[in-house]
Design a protein around this motif. Sequence first.
Motif, PDB file in Angstrom:
ATOM      1  N   UNK A   1     -66.477 111.188 -38.707  1.00  0.00           N
ATOM      2  CA  UNK A   1     -67.576 111.852 -39.504  1.00  0.00           C
ATOM      3  C   UNK A   1     -69.366 111.481 -39.126  1.00  0.00           C
ATOM      4  N   UNK A   2     -69.585 110.298 -37.923  1.00  0.00           N
ATOM      5  CA  UNK A   2     -70.801 110.304 -37.775  1.00  0.00           C
ATOM      6  C   UNK A   2     -70.632 108.764 -38.148  1.00  0.00           C
TER       7      UNK A   2
ATOM      8  N   UNK B   1     -82.713 101.931 -37.864  1.00  0.00           N
ATOM      9  CA  UNK B   1     -81.953 102.945 -39.042  1.00  0.00           C
ATOM     10  C   UNK B   1     -82.307 102.106 -39.959  1.00  0.00           C
ATOM     11  N   UNK B   2     -81.755 102.445 -41.094  1.00  0.00           N
ATOM     12  CA  UNK B   2     -81.733 101.933 -42.688  1.00  0.00           C
ATOM     13  C   UNK B   2     -80.740 101.620 -42.198  1.00  0.00           C
ATOM     14  N   UNK B   3     -79.767 101.180 -42.833  1.00  0.00           N
ATOM     15  CA  UNK B   3     -78.246 100.501 -42.710  1.00  0.00           C
ATOM     16  C   UNK B   3     -78.190 101.360 -44.392  1.00  0.00           C
TER      17      UNK B   3
ATOM     18  N   UNK C   1     -75.739 110.320 -43.254  1.00  0.00           N
ATOM     19  CA  UNK C   1     -76.543 110.489 -42.254  1.00  0.00           C
ATOM     20  C   UNK C   1     -78.160 111.663 -41.439  1.00  0.00           C
ATOM     21  N   UNK C   2     -77.834 112.883 -42.720  1.00  0.00           N
ATOM     22  CA  UNK C   2     -78.279 114.082 -42.667  1.00  0.00           C
ATOM     23  C   UNK C   2     -79.726 113.419 -42.842  1.00  0.00           C
TER      24      UNK C   2
ATOM     25  N   UNK D   1     -66.508 109.151 -50.643  1.00  0.00           N
ATOM     26  CA  UNK D   1     -67.227 108.456 -49.465  1.00  0.00           C
ATOM     27  C   UNK D   1     -66.868 109.446 -48.163  1.00  0.00           C
ATOM     28  N   UNK D   2     -65.787 110.557 -47.897  1.00  0.00           N
ATOM     29  CA  UNK D   2     -65.940 111.149 -46.162  1.00  0.00           C
ATOM     30  C   UNK D   2     -67.513 112.421 -46.909  1.00  0.00           C
ATOM     31  N   UNK D   3     -67.375 112.945 -48.016  1.00  0.00           N
ATOM     32  CA  UNK D   3     -68.298 113.694 -48.654  1.00  0.00           C
ATOM     33  C   UNK D   3     -69.452 113.029 -48.395  1.00  0.00           C
ATOM     34  N   UNK D   4     -70.009 111.380 -48.495  1.00  0.00           N
ATOM     35  CA  UNK D   4     -71.080 111.311 -48.980  1.00  0.00           C
ATOM     36  C   UNK D   4     -71.221 111.020 -47.155  1.00  0.00           C
ATOM     37  N   UNK D   5     -70.615 110.823 -46.350  1.00  0.00           N
ATOM     38  CA  UNK D   5     -71.378 110.585 -45.260  1.00  0.00           C
ATOM     39  C   UNK D   5     -72.188 110.850 -44.527  1.00  0.00           C
ATOM     40  N   UNK D   6     -71.407 112.061 -43.873  1.00  0.00           N
ATOM     41  CA  UNK D   6     -72.623 113.928 -43.604  1.00  0.00           C
ATOM     42  C   UNK D   6     -73.540 113.477 -44.041  1.00  0.00           C
ATOM     43  N   UNK D   7     -73.874 113.307 -45.441  1.00  0.00           N
ATOM     44  CA  UNK D   7     -75.258 113.870 -46.147  1.00  0.00           C
ATOM     45  C   UNK D   7     -75.815 112.452 -45.953  1.00  0.00           C
TER      46      UNK D   7
END
Length: 275
Positions: A44-45, A2-4, A22-23, A14-20
Amino acid sequence: MDTKFLIFGFGYVTKFLIPKLIAEGYAVFVTTRDTNNFQGIMELGATPVLFGDALPPAEYILNTAPPENGADPVFFTYHIDDFDISNIKWAGYLSTTGVYGNTHGLEVDETTPLHPITQKAKVRQITELINLTQGLPMHVFRLSGIYGPGRNMLERIKEHRLHELPSGQTPVNRIYVDDICKVIIASAKRPHAGRIYNVTDDAPSPTLDVVMYAADLAHERDRIRTLPTAEEMLLGPMSSGIRLVNNIRLKQELHVHLDYPSYKEGLDQIQSILT
């Protein structure tokens, strides 16, 4: 593999950005000083990293950390040699439109000279420069007033945390948190090292209009009374000034279509979440 994507700071955006992210297929790492945040980051993954520890090699890096004691905590704590520069494809820094200062309502774009008037905005200007001169493929995002779930006029009214509002008609720019995430991801897909973007909505509006629209959604209009004008409040000792912010560059270069071009779409979305 995976790209890091490494994010400095576990704040609101950040809390909203993380799941996006990951998607989008990124493996996300997030720094925090507080080990109590580890569980929330993992839920949040993402993978937590204690700020100050060795950094994971990442192709994408975002600095969301606000200045501390007049300095950028990221480049105060880490040296550029701590980053695998040859591996980094994109880097970003979240700043503020407050760096433009007070134009008395005139429009500003990314080429407008900076004249910050508060100490906080002056430090942001310096921190932008620090991030842009470290040798990373940096992009600066100047954000207008951020709102979204858990941080908005509608919830303040519903929770009886807002009883008074300004009566003036000075327009103010805002940006919904999901649109910030959309811009960041779009930029990561279209790197343009050294570029600066105003991240703001299409419809700067008086705070009075925003609050009254939220009050109507909450059926609380009769409970709210007016205060001194928005101009007086905006030009108080903590104000960064009045200006209209142009967002044409992010649309033309990043091909971004804002999902929430005005406060109405944003507050309608929040209302749908709450009901």
